[in-house]
Design a protein around this motif. Sequence first.
Motif, PDB file in Angstrom:
ATOM      1  N   PRO A  57      25.588   1.593 -15.115  1.00 55.06           N
ATOM      2  CA  PRO A  57      26.210   2.261 -13.964  1.00 55.06           C
ATOM      3  C   PRO A  57      25.867   3.741 -13.951  1.00 55.06           C
ATOM      4  O   PRO A  57      25.771   4.374 -14.991  1.00 55.06           O
ATOM      5  CB  PRO A  57      27.702   2.040 -14.184  1.00 55.06           C
ATOM      6  N   PHE A  86      22.530  -6.645  -8.522  1.00 57.87           N
ATOM      7  CA  PHE A  86      21.815  -5.719  -9.387  1.00 57.87           C
ATOM      8  C   PHE A  86      20.651  -5.054  -8.659  1.00 57.87           C
ATOM      9  O   PHE A  86      19.853  -4.343  -9.267  1.00 57.87           O
ATOM     10  CB  PHE A  86      21.331  -6.425 -10.652  1.00 57.87           C
ATOM     11  N   HIS A 107      17.988  -6.337  -6.983  1.00 60.77           N
ATOM     12  CA  HIS A 107      16.622  -6.837  -7.042  1.00 60.77           C
ATOM     13  C   HIS A 107      16.141  -7.413  -5.710  1.00 60.77           C
ATOM     14  O   HIS A 107      14.991  -7.821  -5.595  1.00 60.77           O
ATOM     15  CB  HIS A 107      16.495  -7.894  -8.145  1.00 60.77           C
ATOM     16  N   GLU A 129      34.587   2.853 -12.750  1.00 64.31           N
ATOM     17  CA  GLU A 129      34.014   4.159 -12.431  1.00 64.31           C
ATOM     18  C   GLU A 129      32.801   4.521 -13.284  1.00 64.31           C
ATOM     19  O   GLU A 129      31.844   5.098 -12.785  1.00 64.31           O
ATOM     20  CB  GLU A 129      35.095   5.246 -12.592  1.00 64.31           C
ATOM     21  N   VAL A 130      32.867   4.197 -14.562  1.00 66.42           N
ATOM     22  CA  VAL A 130      31.791   4.670 -15.431  1.00 66.42           C
ATOM     23  C   VAL A 130      31.055   3.545 -16.143  1.00 66.42           C
ATOM     24  O   VAL A 130      30.068   3.802 -16.830  1.00 66.42           O
ATOM     25  CB  VAL A 130      32.325   5.653 -16.497  1.00 66.42           C
ATOM     26  N   GLY A 131      31.534   2.302 -15.947  1.00 62.97           N
ATOM     27  CA  GLY A 131      30.825   1.194 -16.576  1.00 62.97           C
ATOM     28  C   GLY A 131      31.277   0.933 -17.992  1.00 62.97           C
ATOM     29  O   GLY A 131      31.931   1.766 -18.617  1.00 62.97           O
ATOM     30  N   PRO A 132      30.931  -0.240 -18.491  1.00 62.23           N
ATOM     31  CA  PRO A 132      31.417  -0.658 -19.811  1.00 62.23           C
ATOM     32  C   PRO A 132      30.890   0.211 -20.941  1.00 62.23           C
ATOM     33  O   PRO A 132      31.604   0.452 -21.915  1.00 62.23           O
ATOM     34  CB  PRO A 132      30.899  -2.095 -19.934  1.00 62.23           C
ATOM     35  N   ALA A 149      29.548  -7.990 -13.516  1.00 64.77           N
ATOM     36  CA  ALA A 149      28.504  -7.622 -14.473  1.00 64.77           C
ATOM     37  C   ALA A 149      28.987  -7.825 -15.901  1.00 64.77           C
ATOM     38  O   ALA A 149      28.228  -8.237 -16.783  1.00 64.77           O
ATOM     39  CB  ALA A 149      28.075  -6.172 -14.262  1.00 64.77           C
ATOM     40  N   TYR A 202      16.625  -7.481 -16.121  1.00 63.17           N
ATOM     41  CA  TYR A 202      17.334  -8.338 -15.176  1.00 63.17           C
ATOM     42  C   TYR A 202      18.821  -8.477 -15.468  1.00 63.17           C
ATOM     43  O   TYR A 202      19.509  -9.227 -14.793  1.00 63.17           O
ATOM     44  CB  TYR A 202      16.672  -9.716 -15.135  1.00 63.17           C
ATOM     45  N   GLY A 203      19.313  -7.794 -16.475  1.00 67.08           N
ATOM     46  CA  GLY A 203      20.740  -7.837 -16.747  1.00 67.08           C
ATOM     47  C   GLY A 203      21.479  -6.817 -15.915  1.00 67.08           C
ATOM     48  O   GLY A 203      20.928  -6.252 -14.968  1.00 67.08           O
ATOM     49  N   SER A 204      22.719  -6.568 -16.281  1.00 66.42           N
ATOM     50  CA  SER A 204      23.494  -5.609 -15.504  1.00 66.42           C
ATOM     51  C   SER A 204      22.903  -4.219 -15.668  1.00 66.42           C
ATOM     52  O   SER A 204      22.595  -3.803 -16.774  1.00 66.42           O
ATOM     53  CB  SER A 204      24.943  -5.624 -15.961  1.00 66.42           C
ATOM     54  N   PRO A 205      22.747  -3.528 -14.560  1.00 68.55           N
ATOM     55  CA  PRO A 205      22.213  -2.174 -14.659  1.00 68.55           C
ATOM     56  C   PRO A 205      23.245  -1.238 -15.261  1.00 68.55           C
ATOM     57  O   PRO A 205      24.450  -1.475 -15.174  1.00 68.55           O
ATOM     58  CB  PRO A 205      21.928  -1.809 -13.207  1.00 68.55           C
ATOM     59  N   TYR A 231      28.901 -11.837 -16.264  1.00 69.68           N
ATOM     60  CA  TYR A 231      27.640 -12.564 -16.169  1.00 69.68           C
ATOM     61  C   TYR A 231      26.411 -11.689 -16.354  1.00 69.68           C
ATOM     62  O   TYR A 231      25.292 -12.158 -16.210  1.00 69.68           O
ATOM     63  CB  TYR A 231      27.574 -13.301 -14.826  1.00 69.68           C
ATOM     64  N   GLY A 232      26.601 -10.423 -16.621  1.00 74.55           N
ATOM     65  CA  GLY A 232      25.460  -9.550 -16.886  1.00 74.55           C
ATOM     66  C   GLY A 232      25.049  -9.636 -18.340  1.00 74.55           C
ATOM     67  O   GLY A 232      25.485 -10.528 -19.080  1.00 74.55           O
ATOM     68  N   SER A 233      24.219  -8.700 -18.740  1.00 77.26           N
ATOM     69  CA  SER A 233      23.753  -8.725 -20.118  1.00 77.26           C
ATOM     70  C   SER A 233      24.919  -8.446 -21.059  1.00 77.26           C
ATOM     71  O   SER A 233      25.708  -7.532 -20.824  1.00 77.26           O
ATOM     72  CB  SER A 233      22.655  -7.684 -20.321  1.00 77.26           C
TER      73      SER A 233
END
Lengths: 238, 238
Positions: free
Chosen positions: A121, B208, B210, B30-33, B113, A116-119, B116-118
């Motif tokens: 990417p 996300f 869901h 573009e590629v996420g953290p 994300a 449920y966290g950030s997917p 507030y994401g994981s």
Amino acid sequence: MPSASRTARDLARVELTRAILDSAREQLREVGPAALSVRAVARDVGMVSSAVYRYFPSRDSLLTALLVEAYDDLGEAVERAHAAAAGSPPAVRWRVACHALRDWARDQPHRYALAYGSPVPGYVAPADTVAPAGRVATVLLGIVGRVTADRPAADRGPGPGSPAVSDAEARSVEPVGRLLDPPLPPAETARLLGAWATLLGHVSLELFGHLENAVLDLDVHFAHLLDLLVADLGLPEG
Amino acid sequence: MPSASRTARDLARVELTRAILDSAREQLREVGPAALSVRAVARDVGMVSSAVYRYFPSRDSLLTALLVEAYDDLGEAVERAHAAAAGSPPAVRWRVACHALRDWARDQPHRYALAYGSPVPGYVAPADTVAPAGRVATVLLGIVGRVTADRPAADRGPGPGSPAVSDAEARSVEPVGRLLDPPLPPAETARLLGAWATLLGHVSLELFGHLENAVLDLDVHFAHLLDLLVADLGLPEG
DNA sequence: CTGTCGCGAGAGCACCGCTCTCGTTCTCTC
DNA sequence: GAGAGAACGAGAGCGGTGCTCTCGCGACAG
């Protein structure tokens, strides 16, 4: 006996697959999904990294397997808790199911975060994940559905102070209501979706540390939150 | 004029720092953290990777800077939207602020994300992040606080059908209520925390993926969700 | 003029995901 | 029972990563 020998070979395969998954789950817990390393998993199970690719075609597929597993594990935990409370009033069963979700999440935050966290990417969850992902929601839907179906028709519709449901919103949430037979009315469906958001929102905030210096006793606050949801959903206490 | 030259030097430094941050923000989108690469950022700004370490001591510190920036950006967006609705009834200002949050999140899902994401395991948000993180919540707290303070004392306390607040829960949420002067009563504080969870829970679920095949029109459903929160919080419409 | 300091470049370390090849072993077929 | 074929693990290797260290250059201060 060809079937027996094939079984033996497959057995070795499923066992090794399981060993890889076990190691990956452990590593997920320790270093998180971003740092999950195929090479480290391979070292852990006593193989060379390329050998792991005989079992999982990529690192992402390994993560996907862990994701499906997490959904299923959580779903089973909630289902079991709910089944153990069978016969109790709806409000009690609601609390039990929600507590099971939160307890599981607190016990395995890394797996909850995966679900449920950030997917990640660039990563799209394959279709295999949608069925396990729905198990928890199905339990809650069932609790509310039974109550609404058993309620006299006069008590239907939005309670006092509850805003009316527009036609657009009724159409919008219809796919969820239709999961039940008889379908859940739009007002209740919308309320349930809101409760679902509250539930996951709170657990995420709690797990991800956003309530750190805001709420002192998270157990007490969560229980109160459930009281609020029970009241809002109109679940009978007895 | 030594101070002038030092200024020139520092100017070059802040400009390069900004260029690095801009590039990092773009790469985050573009590629996420997880895949944010110091080397790629360096290539983008025309440096060699080791030079970037003159400005940010580690990849994590770069992510932290982006995180603080995201909190601040979101906070500013919500504050500005709320300020633009000054004079409107509380229910309207609540809706405006919440819509600002959701719009910002939908516009920049990667930054939402991040906030507030994981969280990245092994990474602890430094103290610099707590102040910007509170800006959004402060706006919402202010809206509810003004309403409660202006309400005649007879209308205080839990409404009909609202569960009572235990002493333990009152103590638990007290740090939040105490942020206001006069402090927000426990029942309202608990409701607000629940609404906060609903809000972030819904946005997270939506972003996300869901709610993909569950809710057809996310705009309509979010608006209805806000109606529910407005009613639950007892925010006046006029 | 000299010393110091910040800067960017480059080499290098240990690690990563993933691919390819190679020799072995096991299973199924004739 | 022998051969074909597939599955397997090992190893080398490619291009990438975060990060460290050393080096030479230029600007500034005394």
